[in-house]
Design a protein around this motif. Structure first.
Motif, short mmCIF file in Angstrom:
data_model
loop_
_atom_site.label_atom_id
_atom_site.label_comp_id
_atom_site.label_asym_id
_atom_site.label_seq_id
_atom_site.Cartn_x
_atom_site.Cartn_y
_atom_site.Cartn_z
N LYS A 1 0.84 -1.20 0.00
CA LYS A 1 0.00 0.00 0.00
C LYS A 1 0.87 1.25 0.00
O LYS A 1 0.59 2.23 -0.72
CB LYS A 1 -0.91 -0.01 1.23
N GLU A 2 1.95 1.24 0.78
CA GLU A 2 2.86 2.38 0.83
C GLU A 2 3.56 2.58 -0.53
O GLU A 2 3.69 3.72 -1.00
CB GLU A 2 3.90 2.15 1.93
N GLU A 3 3.97 1.49 -1.16
CA GLU A 3 4.59 1.59 -2.49
C GLU A 3 3.60 2.14 -3.50
O GLU A 3 3.97 2.96 -4.36
CB GLU A 3 5.10 0.22 -2.93
N TRP A 4 2.36 1.73 -3.42
CA TRP A 4 1.33 2.23 -4.32
C TRP A 4 1.14 3.73 -4.12
O TRP A 4 1.02 4.49 -5.09
CB TRP A 4 0.03 1.48 -4.08
N ARG A 5 1.11 4.16 -2.85
CA ARG A 5 0.95 5.60 -2.57
C ARG A 5 2.12 6.42 -3.15
O ARG A 5 1.91 7.52 -3.68
CB ARG A 5 0.86 5.84 -1.06
N LYS A 6 3.34 5.90 -3.03
CA LYS A 6 4.49 6.61 -3.58
C LYS A 6 4.39 6.67 -5.10
O LYS A 6 4.70 7.70 -5.70
CB LYS A 6 5.78 5.90 -3.17
N ARG A 7 3.97 5.57 -5.72
CA ARG A 7 3.84 5.54 -7.19
C ARG A 7 2.78 6.52 -7.67
O ARG A 7 2.96 7.17 -8.71
CB ARG A 7 3.43 4.12 -7.61
N GLU A 8 1.71 6.64 -6.92
CA GLU A 8 0.60 7.52 -7.34
C GLU A 8 0.83 8.97 -6.91
O GLU A 8 0.04 9.83 -7.24
CB GLU A 8 -0.73 7.02 -6.74
N GLY A 9 1.86 9.19 -6.13
CA GLY A 9 2.18 10.56 -5.69
C GLY A 9 1.24 11.04 -4.59
O GLY A 9 1.00 12.25 -4.45
#
Length: 143
Positions: free
Chosen positions: A133-141
């Motif tokens: 979830k954290e990686e997804w948040r970083k990818r989506e900005g």
């Protein structure tokens, strides 16, 4: 009078003790659970105490069960009924003897180990999900 065979013990551990998932029931080894001979038991009925008022304090429905060869003593007053207390005392004695004689191979220890592994797997999944979830948040900005 009241004897517990291995089948009864397996029934006790699978049905009366706290919930165990079906997948785990087949991995627990019941072969080392000690058998109790009624001749080895000393049974006394004493007056109970606790909530329930005079009805509990006057009746001798508390069971004190002693396993003479080992000297293990179990006291049971979970119910107001003497017969239920007798059965539960025997179950408690079997658990106590199993724990004392078998240690890490006892049924309770096996169940504890299974619960620990189940908890560890759940924790691992939770951490992995949080990481994704954290990686997804970083990818989506979004961070």
């Amino acid at each position: 009078m009241f004897t517990l065979s291995r089948c009864n013990i397996r029934h006790l551990y699978t049905n009366l003790l706290p919930y165990t998932p079906i997948a785990y029931k087949h991995t627990i080894d019941y072969s080392k659970v000690p058998k109790i001979n009624e001749n080895d038991l000393s049974e006394q009925f004493v007056r109970g105490g606790g909530p329930g008022g005079s009805a509990v304090n006057k009746n001798a429905n508390c069971v004190v069960l002693t396993h003479v060869p080992t000297g293990t003593v179990v006291k049971c007053h979970l119910s107001r009924c003497q017969d239920e207390n007798r059965k539960m005392a025997r179950e408690m004695l079997i658990e106590k003897l199993d724990e004392a004689l078998n240690g890490d191979d006892s049924v309770a220890a096996q169940k504890r180990r299974q619960e620990e592994t189940k908890y560890k797997k759940a924790e691992y999944k939770k951490k992995k999900r949080a990481k994704l979830k954290e990686e997804w948040r970083k990818r989506e900005g979004l961070v």
